[in-house]
Design an enzyme around this catalytic site. Structure first.
Site, PDB file in Angstrom:
ATOM      1  N   HIS A 139       0.688  -1.081   0.080  1.00 58.29           N
ATOM      2  CA  HIS A 139       0.055   0.143   0.074  1.00 58.29           C
ATOM      3  C   HIS A 139       0.813   1.106   0.003  1.00 58.29           C
ATOM      4  O   HIS A 139       0.373   2.332   0.276  1.00 58.29           O
ATOM      5  CB  HIS A 139      -0.831   0.000   0.992  1.00 58.29           C
ATOM      6  CG  HIS A 139      -2.271  -0.638   0.713  1.00 58.29           C
ATOM      7  ND1 HIS A 139      -3.398  -0.147   0.426  1.00 58.29           N
ATOM      8  CD2 HIS A 139      -2.688  -1.956   0.976  1.00 58.29           C
ATOM      9  CE1 HIS A 139      -4.276  -0.997   0.349  1.00 58.29           C
ATOM     10  NE2 HIS A 139      -4.041  -2.283   0.392  1.00 58.29           N
ATOM     11  N   ASP A 200      -7.103   4.460   9.515  1.00 57.56           N
ATOM     12  CA  ASP A 200      -8.276   4.214   9.158  1.00 57.56           C
ATOM     13  C   ASP A 200      -8.675   2.966   8.198  1.00 57.56           C
ATOM     14  O   ASP A 200      -9.737   2.390   7.976  1.00 57.56           O
ATOM     15  CB  ASP A 200      -8.935   5.226   7.967  1.00 57.56           C
ATOM     16  CG  ASP A 200      -9.100   6.803   9.031  1.00 57.56           C
ATOM     17  OD1 ASP A 200      -9.326   6.678  10.191  1.00 57.56           O
ATOM     18  OD2 ASP A 200      -9.043   8.014   8.435  1.00 57.56           O
ATOM     19  N   GLU A 311     -12.616  12.958  13.807  1.00 54.82           N
ATOM     20  CA  GLU A 311     -12.162  13.098  12.762  1.00 54.82           C
ATOM     21  C   GLU A 311     -12.912  14.222  11.643  1.00 54.82           C
ATOM     22  O   GLU A 311     -14.221  14.262  12.198  1.00 54.82           O
ATOM     23  CB  GLU A 311     -11.630  12.066  11.581  1.00 54.82           C
ATOM     24  CG  GLU A 311     -10.608  11.132  12.003  1.00 54.82           C
ATOM     25  CD  GLU A 311     -10.227  10.096  10.921  1.00 54.82           C
ATOM     26  OE1 GLU A 311     -10.691  10.171   9.823  1.00 54.82           O
ATOM     27  OE2 GLU A 311      -9.406   9.332  11.198  1.00 54.82           O
TER      28      GLU A 311
END
Length: 559
Positions: A139, A200, A311
């Site tokens: 990633h 997240d 957030e």
């Protein structure tokens, strides 16, 4: 090719086997890094071999232009195995913009395999251009886990001691550096426990996030993931396996945390745990005024009695699949916020959760009391009640949807910034008011964190102020598009944002940083550069590790 930014090193590979990746005439993008120096003259037979290989590459598909197998790796004794063919996957990542083909991929069964490989490259000395990169779940955004003509270590193959959860007054879990956070969550929940700090997206490896920082909506309270580690097992750039903590080999411990993989490969970690809730109240509210939105966020992260996750994100007159992949509510839940008419205005959404046990009958009153302190638009309250694990793994649900529509494996030209509190209003006025006039092809996160929760001994670079904001532009580019959702447009927009930050002297720092020159890296680290370079010299003096960051060139002086 139009959907990717292909980057190629100069044709200077005079060591081992080599393959000319892409011809300049085939490239549509600007050539960039990594420049590699000649270390010895090229012989006439070598040139002849190169010409034959070059002509063969002209007519072959580029993925078929494979490197010559380096015999020294082929004969290296490991418990796992090396792959020399069919390794194109190791030249790809989530960013889907850079592709650097390695010579080999190591699939380690043990930490010893990793140490043996790195020590072998170390013993080859500065005359070898071979480098090593650890790859977790792939990633990275800009080829950081790739190693052009080097060795990529598949960390998810790493075996050894199974995950161990320790209960008690100070619970923790011992895990492999290649373990996914989602697996840690499932295992620790069996004991009623869970890590304190998250990202997240949970389908990332421990070693990957700890090499950066690991930030999410819990960071205001617990700090990033690197602030919740007790102990590490690390393989340095010399092939040494070292156990380290704050008290034992403390310099290496702090160097590796947030160290971008420059000082060692994390092969095992001890992560702090806490009692896990069963359920969460999941809340969203909207604001039309940035100052009010920021004031409420800063109040919440400073209050004693507050939410467990905080957030925010920006909505630029758009609702759509790409813009809402981060989270979703059940269809039967209230949808007032999603139907709110913005009249073309920029809206700011505050996303909150409050953890609770099933038998907590006061949770509704607690949430109502906390919300009463805020100044959001009353009609936009959007609330749901979900299991804790469903909330934490919310992005994966949307990932599945995007994959089914072919919208996951596209270029992701993300830009992540850390902006000081004193400059966030200037930033918002210029970026959200001028640069981002059109819809954004992906979520824009913005939320504050407390510097006091970060350990300044780690390698992570953050602004100097007590409170700073994470601002993340998580764009997805539509392949072949030449419009505002295309790769070139998004990259140009990112550059405008960075240029503004520099011109306005905001003191912003990149999170998941990406630079193309060492001078830019020096500027990024600022007064911490000398210490960073000295650590590199101590733990990876030949610059073998993590070449994809392009901070240090092999056999190049660091200081």
């Amino acid at each position: 090719m139009a959907a990717r930014e292909w980057s190629v090193s100069r044709a200077k590979e005079a060591m081992g086997g080599f393959c000319l990746w892409l011809l300049p005439s085939l490239l549509k993008k600007k050539m960039r890094y990594p420049p590699i120096s000649f270390l010895r003259p090229i012989s006439i037979p070598f040139i002849a071999s190169f010409v034959i290989l070059f002509l063969g590459c002209l007519t072959a598909n580029i993925s078929l232009c494979l490197p010559i197998i380096p015999s020294s790796l082929e004969t290296l004794s490991v418990d796992g195995h090396f792959s020399f063919h069919g390794i194109e996957h190791a030249a790809r990542d989530f960013g889907n913009r850079y592709q650097f083909l390695p010579q080999a991929v190591l699939h380690p069964k043990s930490v010893s395999d990793i140490a043996t490989t790195i020590k072998h490259v170390w013993q080859m000395g500065p005359g070898s251009e071979l480098t090593v990169a650890a790859r977790g779940h792939g990633h990275s955004l800009q080829g950081q886990a790739q190693a052009h003509q080097g060795v990529v270590i598949n960390m998810e193959s790493l075996q050894g001691t199974e995950m161990q959860v320790y209960t008690g007054n100070f619970p923790y879990v011992d895990v492999s550096g290649g373990e996914l956070w989602i697996n840690i969550l499932h295992e620790s929940l069996k004991y009623g426990l869970a890590p304190k700090s998250w990202t997240d997206y949970l389908h990332l490896t421990v070693g990957g996030t700890l090499s950066n920082a690991g930030i999410s909506g819990q960071a205001f309270r617990h700090g990033p993931q690197i602030s919740n580690v007790h102990w590490l097992e690390v393989v340095t750039g010399k092939g040494e396996v070292i156990n380290c903590s704050k008290k034992q080999h403390g310099d290496l411990f702090h160097s590796v945390l947030g160290g971008l993989g420059q000082f060692g490969i994390i092969t095992r970690a001890r992560i702090s745990l806490e009692p896990a809730p069963k359920m969460v109240k999941w809340i969203r509210v909207l604001y039309s005024d940035f100052s009010t939105f920021a004031r409420d966020q800063e109040y919440l992260i400073s209050a004693e009695n507050t939410f467990d996750y905080i957030e925010g994100f920006v909505i630029i007159n758009r609702t759509g699949l790409l813009n809402n992949w981060r989270s979703s509510f059940n269809p039967q839940d209230p949808v007032q916020a999603s139907q709110f008419e913005s009249d073309g205005k920029i809206l700011f959404c505050l996303e909150l959760t409050k953890n609770f046990k099933v038998d907590n009958t006061n949770i509704n009153q607690e949430v109502e009391s906390l919300l009463s302190q805020l100044s959001y638009i009353p009609s936009t309250l959007f609330l749901s009640e979900v299991p804790y694990i469903d909330f934490l793994d919310r992005v994966h649900v949307s990932e599945v949807k995007l994959r089914s529509k072919g919208l996951w494996e596209v270029p992701h030209p993300w830009l992540n910034l850390l902006v000081p509190k004193s400059k966030i209003h200037n930033f918002a006025k210029e970026v959200f008011g001028k640069i981002l006039k059109d819809t954004s092809n992906g979520p824009i996160l913005i939320y504050p964190v407390n510097k006091s929760k970060w350990d300044n001994r780690t390698s992570a670079v953050i602004p100097e102020e007590d409170i700073f904001y994470l601002v993340a532009f998580l764009s997805s580019a539509v392949p072949s598009s030449t419009g505002t959702d295309g790769l070139e447009y998004i990259l140009s927009r990112n550059k405008r944002i960075l240029d503004f930050c520099k011109t306005a002297r905001l003191g912003a720092k990149q999170y998941l940083p990406h630079y193309t020159t060492q001078e830019e890296w020096r500027t990024h680290f600022g007064p911490r550069w000398e210490a960073f370079a000295q650590r590199k010299s101590a733990y990876d003096p030949l610059a073998i590790l993590a070449p994809g960051h392009r901070i240090f060139q092999k056999a190049t002086p660091f200081l």
